[in-house]
Design a protein around this motif. Structure first.
Motif, PDB file in Angstrom:
ATOM      1  N   GLY A 153       0.045  20.559  -3.243  1.00  0.00           N
ATOM      2  CA  GLY A 153       1.478  20.423  -3.421  1.00  0.00           C
ATOM      3  C   GLY A 153       2.099  19.075  -3.133  1.00  0.00           C
ATOM      4  N   LEU A 154       1.324  18.037  -2.800  1.00  0.00           N
ATOM      5  CA  LEU A 154       1.958  16.756  -2.491  1.00  0.00           C
ATOM      6  C   LEU A 154       2.214  15.897  -3.721  1.00  0.00           C
ATOM      7  CD1 LEU A 154       0.323  15.721   0.888  1.00  0.00           C
ATOM      8  CD2 LEU A 154       2.553  16.737   0.468  1.00  0.00           C
ATOM      9  N   GLY A 155       1.489  16.121  -4.800  1.00  0.00           N
ATOM     10  CA  GLY A 155       1.741  15.358  -6.020  1.00  0.00           C
ATOM     11  C   GLY A 155       2.887  15.984  -6.793  1.00  0.00           C
ATOM     12  N   LEU A 156       3.870  15.178  -7.198  1.00  0.00           N
ATOM     13  CA  LEU A 156       4.997  15.716  -7.950  1.00  0.00           C
ATOM     14  C   LEU A 156       4.641  15.989  -9.407  1.00  0.00           C
ATOM     15  CD1 LEU A 156       8.084  13.652  -6.715  1.00  0.00           C
ATOM     16  CD2 LEU A 156       7.397  15.953  -6.068  1.00  0.00           C
ATOM     17  N   GLY A 157       3.622  15.288  -9.924  1.00  0.00           N
ATOM     18  CA  GLY A 157       3.234  15.491 -11.317  1.00  0.00           C
ATOM     19  C   GLY A 157       4.342  15.141 -12.286  1.00  0.00           C
ATOM     20  N   LEU A 158       5.044  14.063 -12.019  1.00  0.00           N
ATOM     21  CA  LEU A 158       6.180  13.660 -12.839  1.00  0.00           C
ATOM     22  C   LEU A 158       5.740  13.390 -14.278  1.00  0.00           C
ATOM     23  CD1 LEU A 158       9.217  13.094 -12.319  1.00  0.00           C
ATOM     24  CD2 LEU A 158       8.621  10.696 -12.241  1.00  0.00           C
ATOM     25  N   LEU A 159       6.472  13.940 -15.220  1.00  0.00           N
ATOM     26  CA  LEU A 159       6.181  13.771 -16.634  1.00  0.00           C
ATOM     27  C   LEU A 159       7.255  12.920 -17.286  1.00  0.00           C
ATOM     28  CD1 LEU A 159       5.222  17.446 -17.512  1.00  0.00           C
ATOM     29  CD2 LEU A 159       3.666  15.524 -17.104  1.00  0.00           C
ATOM     30  N   TYR A 160       6.838  12.061 -18.204  1.00  0.00           N
ATOM     31  CA  TYR A 160       7.771  11.215 -18.939  1.00  0.00           C
ATOM     32  C   TYR A 160       8.354  12.005 -20.107  1.00  0.00           C
ATOM     33  CZ  TYR A 160       9.743   7.413 -21.643  1.00  0.00           C
ATOM     34  OH  TYR A 160      10.600   6.617 -22.343  1.00  0.00           O
ATOM     35  N   ARG A 174       0.844  -1.193   0.000  1.00  0.00           N
ATOM     36  CA  ARG A 174       0.000   0.000   0.000  1.00  0.00           C
ATOM     37  C   ARG A 174       0.884   1.249   0.000  1.00  0.00           C
ATOM     38  NH1 ARG A 174      -4.333  -1.384   3.091  1.00  0.00           N
ATOM     39  NH2 ARG A 174      -3.132  -1.285   5.009  1.00  0.00           N
ATOM     40  N   ARG A 175       1.985   1.205   0.736  1.00  0.00           N
ATOM     41  CA  ARG A 175       2.912   2.343   0.756  1.00  0.00           C
ATOM     42  C   ARG A 175       3.576   2.539  -0.609  1.00  0.00           C
ATOM     43  NH1 ARG A 175       6.759   2.706   5.648  1.00  0.00           N
ATOM     44  NH2 ARG A 175       6.334   4.906   5.465  1.00  0.00           N
ATOM     45  N   LEU A 176       3.938   1.423  -1.263  1.00  0.00           N
ATOM     46  CA  LEU A 176       4.543   1.518  -2.594  1.00  0.00           C
ATOM     47  C   LEU A 176       3.572   2.143  -3.592  1.00  0.00           C
ATOM     48  CD1 LEU A 176       6.302  -1.941  -2.858  1.00  0.00           C
ATOM     49  CD2 LEU A 176       7.425   0.286  -2.918  1.00  0.00           C
ATOM     50  N   ARG A 177       2.331   1.671  -3.568  1.00  0.00           N
ATOM     51  CA  ARG A 177       1.329   2.204  -4.497  1.00  0.00           C
ATOM     52  C   ARG A 177       1.040   3.682  -4.201  1.00  0.00           C
ATOM     53  NH1 ARG A 177      -0.219  -2.111  -7.427  1.00  0.00           N
ATOM     54  NH2 ARG A 177      -0.207  -4.132  -6.415  1.00  0.00           N
ATOM     55  N   ARG A 178       1.010   4.036  -2.931  1.00  0.00           N
ATOM     56  CA  ARG A 178       0.791   5.435  -2.554  1.00  0.00           C
ATOM     57  C   ARG A 178       1.961   6.298  -3.049  1.00  0.00           C
ATOM     58  NH1 ARG A 178      -2.934   9.129  -0.206  1.00  0.00           N
ATOM     59  NH2 ARG A 178      -1.728  10.647   0.931  1.00  0.00           N
ATOM     60  N   LEU A 179       3.182   5.802  -2.897  1.00  0.00           N
ATOM     61  CA  LEU A 179       4.355   6.521  -3.376  1.00  0.00           C
ATOM     62  C   LEU A 179       4.266   6.723  -4.887  1.00  0.00           C
ATOM     63  CD1 LEU A 179       7.155   7.779  -3.094  1.00  0.00           C
ATOM     64  CD2 LEU A 179       8.109   5.454  -3.152  1.00  0.00           C
ATOM     65  N   LEU A 180       3.973   5.678  -5.617  1.00  0.00           N
ATOM     66  CA  LEU A 180       3.857   5.778  -7.072  1.00  0.00           C
ATOM     67  C   LEU A 180       2.774   6.790  -7.449  1.00  0.00           C
ATOM     68  CD1 LEU A 180       4.757   4.780  -9.827  1.00  0.00           C
ATOM     69  CD2 LEU A 180       3.109   2.910  -9.617  1.00  0.00           C
ATOM     70  N   GLN A 181       1.637   6.706  -6.762  1.00  0.00           N
ATOM     71  CA  GLN A 181       0.530   7.629  -7.025  1.00  0.00           C
ATOM     72  C   GLN A 181       0.966   9.075  -6.793  1.00  0.00           C
ATOM     73  OE1 GLN A 181      -2.493   7.502  -4.041  1.00  0.00           O
ATOM     74  NE2 GLN A 181      -3.949   8.695  -5.224  1.00  0.00           N
TER      75      GLN A 181
END
Length: 185
Positions: free
Chosen positions: A92-99, A76-83
């Motif tokens: 501000g907690l989402g990094l919004g990482l772009l490929y 659950r922690r891994l999936r939360r991190l990925l999310q």
């Protein structure tokens, strides 16, 4: 300041894989920074002169503490991190990482730029997941190849992603737009 030297990213990435592959087969959370520095010294190198692309800094640790609250379930922690890495959200907690294909960077650089290719994303994900004490490593996926022309050369690229490993359990964590749901195992 990080100075870009042509070919250095490949050398650093190769070193990162060599140093961390041994951690992929075990159930440890991966080597600590002190472990890595010891391994590097044992090979006759000075850790201060190398860039380890999969290490977290203090700013990343603060974000991680706020973005991924403690939980007893590692998956659950891994999936939360990925999310949280890929999410764009208010607060501000989402990094919004772009490929961005071809954007190879360290975990710290990706954290600031919010842009990564598969190697850079994996550097960031491994750095943060290991800060959470989770057993993750790098996974080379040879099922996915891409080809590009650079001058007179045709360059073939494989795919790299993160894998969680706890005992016999393996969980592949990927964020690229065309990631295969089921890699050949």
């Amino acid at each position: 300041m990080i100075v870009r030297v042509p070919g250095l990213a490949t050398l650093v990435a190769s070193l990162a894989l060599i140093v961390t592959w041994s951690g992929c087969a075990s159930v440890r959370s991966g080597p600590t920074q002190a472990d890595l520095e010891e391994q590097i010294r044992a090979r006759g190198l000075d850790p201060a002169k190398l860039i380890l692309p999969f290490l977290a800094n203090d700013e990343m640790r603060l974000w991680l503490k706020a973005a991924v609250p403690p939980d007893t379930d590692p998956e659950r922690r891994l999936r939360r991190l990925l999310q949280k890495i890929v999410a764009t959200e208010a607060g501000g907690l989402g990094l919004g990482l772009l490929y961005e294909r071809g954007h190879t960077a360290t975990a710290a650089e990706v954290f600031v730029s919010h842009t990564a290719n598969c190697l850079s994303f994996t550097n960031l994900f491994v750095a943060l997941a290991r800060e959470l004490g989770l057993p993750v490593g790098f996974l080379l996926v040879e099922d996915i190849q891409s080809f590009a022309r650079e001058g007179d050369l045709i360059v073939a690229s494989d795919h790299l992603t993160a894998v969680y490993h706890e005992g016999p359990r393996r969980l592949i964590l990927d964020f690229t737009p065309n990631a295969a749901a089921d890699y050949r195992q």
